[in-house]
Design a protein around this motif. Structure first.
Motif, PDB file in Angstrom:
ATOM      1  N   ALA A   4       3.856  10.019  -7.466  1.00 33.07           N
ATOM      2  CA  ALA A   4       4.776  10.280  -8.578  1.00 33.07           C
ATOM      3  C   ALA A   4       3.998  10.572  -9.857  1.00 33.07           C
ATOM      4  O   ALA A   4       4.346  11.488 -10.627  1.00 33.07           O
ATOM      5  CB  ALA A   4       5.705   9.085  -8.783  1.00 33.07           C
ATOM      6  N   GLN A   5       2.953   9.825 -10.116  1.00 28.27           N
ATOM      7  CA  GLN A   5       2.150  10.067 -11.312  1.00 28.27           C
ATOM      8  C   GLN A   5       1.455  11.423 -11.256  1.00 28.27           C
ATOM      9  O   GLN A   5       1.249  12.073 -12.301  1.00 28.27           O
ATOM     10  CB  GLN A   5       1.116   8.952 -11.479  1.00 28.27           C
ATOM     11  N   GLU A   6       1.090  11.868 -10.055  1.00 29.05           N
ATOM     12  CA  GLU A   6       0.501  13.205  -9.927  1.00 29.05           C
ATOM     13  C   GLU A   6       1.495  14.266 -10.378  1.00 29.05           C
ATOM     14  O   GLU A   6       1.133  15.230 -11.074  1.00 29.05           O
ATOM     15  CB  GLU A   6       0.097  13.448  -8.460  1.00 29.05           C
ATOM     16  N   VAL A   7       2.775  14.106  -9.982  1.00 32.55           N
ATOM     17  CA  VAL A   7       3.811  15.054 -10.390  1.00 32.55           C
ATOM     18  C   VAL A   7       3.994  15.019 -11.907  1.00 32.55           C
ATOM     19  O   VAL A   7       4.088  16.063 -12.575  1.00 32.55           O
ATOM     20  CB  VAL A   7       5.136  14.745  -9.676  1.00 32.55           C
ATOM     21  N   VAL A   8       4.031  13.819 -12.475  1.00 35.00           N
ATOM     22  CA  VAL A   8       4.230  13.665 -13.916  1.00 35.00           C
ATOM     23  C   VAL A   8       3.072  14.303 -14.685  1.00 35.00           C
ATOM     24  O   VAL A   8       3.281  15.050 -15.662  1.00 35.00           O
ATOM     25  CB  VAL A   8       4.362  12.174 -14.288  1.00 35.00           C
ATOM     26  N   ALA A  63       0.841  -1.203   0.000  1.00 36.57           N
ATOM     27  CA  ALA A  63       0.000   0.000   0.000  1.00 36.57           C
ATOM     28  C   ALA A  63       0.877   1.254   0.000  1.00 36.57           C
ATOM     29  O   ALA A  63       0.568   2.241  -0.691  1.00 36.57           O
ATOM     30  CB  ALA A  63      -0.916  -0.005   1.221  1.00 36.57           C
ATOM     31  N   GLY A  64       1.979   1.216   0.766  1.00 36.64           N
ATOM     32  CA  GLY A  64       2.917   2.337   0.738  1.00 36.64           C
ATOM     33  C   GLY A  64       3.521   2.529  -0.639  1.00 36.64           C
ATOM     34  O   GLY A  64       3.668   3.670  -1.121  1.00 36.64           O
ATOM     35  N   ALA A  65       3.870   1.420  -1.307  1.00 36.35           N
ATOM     36  CA  ALA A  65       4.407   1.509  -2.666  1.00 36.35           C
ATOM     37  C   ALA A  65       3.362   2.080  -3.624  1.00 36.35           C
ATOM     38  O   ALA A  65       3.680   2.910  -4.499  1.00 36.35           O
ATOM     39  CB  ALA A  65       4.866   0.134  -3.136  1.00 36.35           C
ATOM     40  N   GLY A  66       2.121   1.656  -3.468  1.00 33.17           N
ATOM     41  CA  GLY A  66       1.059   2.192  -4.325  1.00 33.17           C
ATOM     42  C   GLY A  66       0.848   3.679  -4.110  1.00 33.17           C
ATOM     43  O   GLY A  66       0.624   4.429  -5.078  1.00 33.17           O
ATOM     44  N   VAL A  92       8.381   3.721  -3.635  1.00 31.92           N
ATOM     45  CA  VAL A  92       7.847   2.605  -4.431  1.00 31.92           C
ATOM     46  C   VAL A  92       8.803   1.417  -4.378  1.00 31.92           C
ATOM     47  O   VAL A  92       8.376   0.267  -4.186  1.00 31.92           O
ATOM     48  CB  VAL A  92       7.615   3.044  -5.886  1.00 31.92           C
ATOM     49  N   LEU A  93      10.101   1.687  -4.534  1.00 34.84           N
ATOM     50  CA  LEU A  93      11.079   0.600  -4.531  1.00 34.84           C
ATOM     51  C   LEU A  93      11.125  -0.096  -3.171  1.00 34.84           C
ATOM     52  O   LEU A  93      11.050  -1.330  -3.088  1.00 34.84           O
ATOM     53  CB  LEU A  93      12.462   1.158  -4.890  1.00 34.84           C
ATOM     54  N   GLY A  94      11.262   0.696  -2.095  1.00 38.78           N
ATOM     55  CA  GLY A  94      11.327   0.099  -0.762  1.00 38.78           C
ATOM     56  C   GLY A  94      10.068  -0.654  -0.397  1.00 38.78           C
ATOM     57  O   GLY A  94      10.113  -1.770   0.138  1.00 38.78           O
ATOM     58  N   GLY A  95       8.894  -0.053  -0.684  1.00 41.61           N
ATOM     59  CA  GLY A  95       7.643  -0.729  -0.381  1.00 41.61           C
ATOM     60  C   GLY A  95       7.455  -1.998  -1.188  1.00 41.61           C
ATOM     61  O   GLY A  95       6.956  -3.006  -0.678  1.00 41.61           O
ATOM     62  N   SER A  96       7.880  -1.962  -2.463  1.00 40.37           N
ATOM     63  CA  SER A  96       7.737  -3.156  -3.306  1.00 40.37           C
ATOM     64  C   SER A  96       8.636  -4.286  -2.826  1.00 40.37           C
ATOM     65  O   SER A  96       8.207  -5.447  -2.751  1.00 40.37           O
ATOM     66  CB  SER A  96       8.078  -2.804  -4.759  1.00 40.37           C
ATOM     67  N   VAL A  97       9.876  -3.937  -2.495  1.00 41.56           N
ATOM     68  CA  VAL A  97      10.805  -4.974  -2.037  1.00 41.56           C
ATOM     69  C   VAL A  97      10.302  -5.598  -0.735  1.00 41.56           C
ATOM     70  O   VAL A  97      10.222  -6.829  -0.608  1.00 41.56           O
ATOM     71  CB  VAL A  97      12.215  -4.377  -1.854  1.00 41.56           C
ATOM     72  N   ALA A  98       9.961  -4.751   0.242  1.00 42.98           N
ATOM     73  CA  ALA A  98       9.469  -5.287   1.515  1.00 42.98           C
ATOM     74  C   ALA A  98       8.159  -6.044   1.325  1.00 42.98           C
ATOM     75  O   ALA A  98       7.964  -7.142   1.885  1.00 42.98           O
ATOM     76  CB  ALA A  98       9.288  -4.155   2.521  1.00 42.98           C
ATOM     77  N   GLY A  99       7.248  -5.468   0.537  1.00 41.29           N
ATOM     78  CA  GLY A  99       5.957  -6.117   0.341  1.00 41.29           C
ATOM     79  C   GLY A  99       6.067  -7.463  -0.345  1.00 41.29           C
ATOM     80  O   GLY A  99       5.432  -8.438   0.066  1.00 41.29           O
ATOM     81  N   LEU A 100       6.887  -7.545  -1.406  1.00 43.08           N
ATOM     82  CA  LEU A 100       7.036  -8.823  -2.104  1.00 43.08           C
ATOM     83  C   LEU A 100       7.753  -9.853  -1.247  1.00 43.08           C
ATOM     84  O   LEU A 100       7.454 -11.057  -1.327  1.00 43.08           O
ATOM     85  CB  LEU A 100       7.791  -8.600  -3.416  1.00 43.08           C
ATOM     86  N   ALA A 101       8.708  -9.403  -0.422  1.00 39.99           N
ATOM     87  CA  ALA A 101       9.393 -10.338   0.472  1.00 39.99           C
ATOM     88  C   ALA A 101       8.410 -10.924   1.479  1.00 39.99           C
ATOM     89  O   ALA A 101       8.357 -12.148   1.685  1.00 39.99           O
ATOM     90  CB  ALA A 101      10.542  -9.634   1.185  1.00 39.99           C
ATOM     91  N   PHE A 102       7.612 -10.057   2.125  1.00 45.49           N
ATOM     92  CA  PHE A 102       6.623 -10.557   3.087  1.00 45.49           C
ATOM     93  C   PHE A 102       5.551 -11.390   2.384  1.00 45.49           C
ATOM     94  O   PHE A 102       5.078 -12.396   2.940  1.00 45.49           O
ATOM     95  CB  PHE A 102       5.973  -9.389   3.828  1.00 45.49           C
ATOM     96  N   LEU A 103       5.149 -10.972   1.188  1.00 47.21           N
ATOM     97  CA  LEU A 103       4.129 -11.716   0.464  1.00 47.21           C
ATOM     98  C   LEU A 103       4.605 -13.127   0.141  1.00 47.21           C
ATOM     99  O   LEU A 103       3.867 -14.107   0.332  1.00 47.21           O
ATOM    100  CB  LEU A 103       3.762 -10.973  -0.810  1.00 47.21           C
TER     101      LEU A 103
END
Length: 621
Positions: free
Chosen positions: A190-194, A181-184, A274-285
């Motif tokens: 980021a997309q808002e900025v873009v 959720a943090g990664a999302g 996004v990177l940190g949340g994805s790495v942690a999230g996928l590891a826990f998942l």
């Protein structure tokens, strides 16, 4: 004389259950991966090769045609590369996928000619080495499974009812959901900025300018001066090498707003989230799903069963499994962590209350000779044991307990093989056995005056080192002016002040009526009749009290270094002598300790000095 194992009631042993004998267990242990396939080597090689490739590999320049914006596919590959070393250790099947993704991505970006570069070739070789080791480990796990099934024979039994309700992976899945959720959220920001940039740039004026100057800025950011349409614009850039003086660059300008087309926006912080949340999230998942799948496999149908012996390690609560014909517990076969499983809520509240007198008696018994080794227990192991599997077992907790407990593994099965450290339920024990109170008391004589133990050389060395860390940390945090590091300073300095003050000047004084314990902030009185335990653990001296929480003197030295240098740890000796006085009243001093011998806390003056040091740093900078 060997104490016989705690027996398991005959009615709790399924008919036809085979003993896992030493001969079968040794064949099972022989089917372990070779030393070259240990995941540590692969992880180290992967980390080194990836860092080398990142440093040596070409980096695409930021241009108007290919601006340095967001690169979500590249970020996904980076997440997989960060996860792969962890998966090599914990999830070998996923590691093979991660290795393939890294290798294919490298080949697709530059073609197979990229492997002519030494760093890329080294990465490819490391991937091949790691894949070979991972496949080797998986193949031998299958071999262990076959040997365990053969040792169990044709008898299969359903899992005990309590174990069928045991669930694994729930916490990991919750943590995975939070991290993802943090990664999302980071992706959305980021997309808002873009989108905000693209919307404004669509209506802005496009200009071409010339770089006229490049000046160093703060930290890693340089300042680029560009002249376009007879106006001068200044931009911060993290890649000054892409914009040499005299080169032409494209701009988009809307009033006072001007942006380099090659570097349109900065979403680095959101990308890191996004990177940190994805790495942690996928590891826990991955961990949660693997736990669910393995525990579900146990509940799926009847399982092979084996009679074994088990013992819990008192240091880390790890369960060690021994062959059924190894009553001395000399040759451990495998180990894992486990938790109790209960059929319903009633079973979790049927344990009853311990008699307070019995508790005190057991505590004194423990501290007279150090923590006793738990007894071996007869058990029935449910499931096929192999490296990476999950199992369950039934056993009695001790000889005085008539109830049979069901426990399920909460970590994967690992063979008890020799490695870089000693494995087994005696791992990590001190080279010198813990001395009993009688042994310590034999070397002590009663004194009229108080006994005093104070910080020794190693403890003061630890305190001086932490004092340097504290001073350097204050300087480094205040050097750049107000920033978020001041929050870390506010959290870390109080802990460091406490640790420094304790390590430099801790003191324990024993007199007729009890102990005076001088720590960082105060001197506390502990009467003898309120003490329940005295022990040394984790470089600290802990004094348990019947009415209040225990008193901890930490740090009181550096046990690891003292032993490596051939010295008896000073704090350990102090704990043994204080424990001897606690258990042997006839050795206690005859007089009360005067104020001058009770110790003085130096936390308050050290805190004041830290504040003065911080003020001096601010004035000097």
């Amino acid at each position: 004389m060997t104490t016989p194992p705690v027996p398991l009631p005959a009615e709790r042993i399924p008919p036809g259950t085979a003993d896992w004998r030493t001969s079968d267990a040794q064949r099972w242990l022989a089917a372990v991966p070779a030393r070259w396939a240990h995941p540590l080597w692969a992880v180290l090689a992967l980390v080194v090769s990836v860092v080398w490739e990142l440093e040596a590999g070409p980096v695409a320049a930021c241009t108007s045609a290919a601006p340095c914006g967001t690169d979500w596919p590249g970020l996904g590959v980076a997440a997989v590369l960060l996860l792969t070393p962890y998966w090599v250790w914990r999830q070998p099947r996923l590691a093979v996928v991660g290795l393939a993704v890294g290798l294919v991505t490298l080949a697709m970006e530059e073609g197979f000619s990229t492997f002519g570069r030494p760093s890329a070739l080294a990465f490819a070789l490391v991937v091949a080495f790691t894949t070979a080791g991972t496949v080797h480990r998986l193949a031998l796990a299958g071999r262990q499974r076959s040997l365990a099934v053969a040792a169990a024979g044709p008898v299969v039994q359903p899992l005990p009812a309590a174990a069928r309700t045991f669930r694994r992976g729930r916490l990991s899945l919750v943590l995975a959901a939070l991290a993802l959720a943090g990664a999302g959220f980071g992706f959305w920001q980021a997309q808002e900025v873009v989108e905000a940039y693209e919307e404004r740039a669509a209506g802005a004026t496009k200009l071409s300018g010339r770089v006229t100057a490049l000046d160093p800025g703060d930290e890693d950011v340089d300042v680029l001066t560009v002249t376009a349409d007879r106006r001068t614009h200044r931009f911060d850039t993290s890649y000054p090498e892409d914009f040499p003086v005299g080169s032409r660059v494209d701009l988009v300008v809307d009033g006072d707003w001007a942006v380099l087309v090659a570097e349109p926006y900065d979403v680095f912080g959101w990308e890191m989230l996004v990177l940190g949340g994805s790495v942690a999230g996928l590891a826990f998942l991955a961990n949660g799903v693997a736990g669910r799948v393995r525990s579900g496999r146990l509940r799926r149908g009847p399982l092979p069963v084996l009679r074994v012996l088990v013992r819990e390690d008192p240091e880390d609560s790890r369960t060690w499994v021994f062959a059924a014909d190894d009553p001395g517990g000399l040759r451990p076969v495998l180990h894992f962590h486990s938790l109790y499983a209960f059929e319903g809520e009633d079973e979790t509240t049927d344990e009853g209350e311990d008699d307070p007198t019995a508790v005190v008696d057991r505590l004194k018994e423990v501290f007279q000779g150090g923590a006793p080794t738990p007894p071996l227990r007869e058990a029935v192991l449910y499931g096929v044991p192999y490296a990476g599997a999950e199992v369950a077992f039934v056993a009695r907790d001790d000889a005085d307990d008539d109830e049979v407990a069901v426990e399920c593994s909460v970590s994967e099965v690992r063979p008890a093989v020799a490695g870089w450290r000693r494995h087994g339920p005696q791992r990590g024990r001190r080279k010198r056995p813990s001395r009993s109170a009688d042994e310590v008391a034999a070397g002590m004589t009663r004194t009229a005056g108080p006994r005093v133990w104070r910080a020794h050389g190693f403890s003061r060395a630890v305190g001086l080192f932490l004092l340097l860390v504290q001073g350097g940390g204050i300087w480094a945090s205040l050097d750049d002016g107000p920033s978020w590091t001041w929050l870390a300073l506010a959290v870390g300095v109080p802990w460091l002040v406490t640790a420094v003050a304790t390590a430099l000047t801790w003191r324990i004084t024993a007199d007729r009526d009890g102990l005076w314990v001088a720590g960082a902030w105060r001197v506390r009185r502990v009467p003898w009749d309120e003490i329940t335990s005295v022990r040394h653990a984790d470089d600290s001296i802990r004094i348990g009290r019947a009415k209040d929480s225990s008193i901890k003197v930490s740090p009181a030295g550096w046990t690891w270094l003292e032993r490596r240098l051939g010295h008896e740890p000073g704090a350990e000796r102090v704990a043994e002598e204080v424990r001897a006085l606690f258990l042997r009243p006839e050795l206690r001093p005859q007089e009360e300790a005067p104020v001058g011998r009770q110790g003085i806390p130096v936390g308050p003056p050290l805190a004041a000095l830290s504040v003065l040091w911080g003020a001096a740093v601010l004035l000097l900078l």
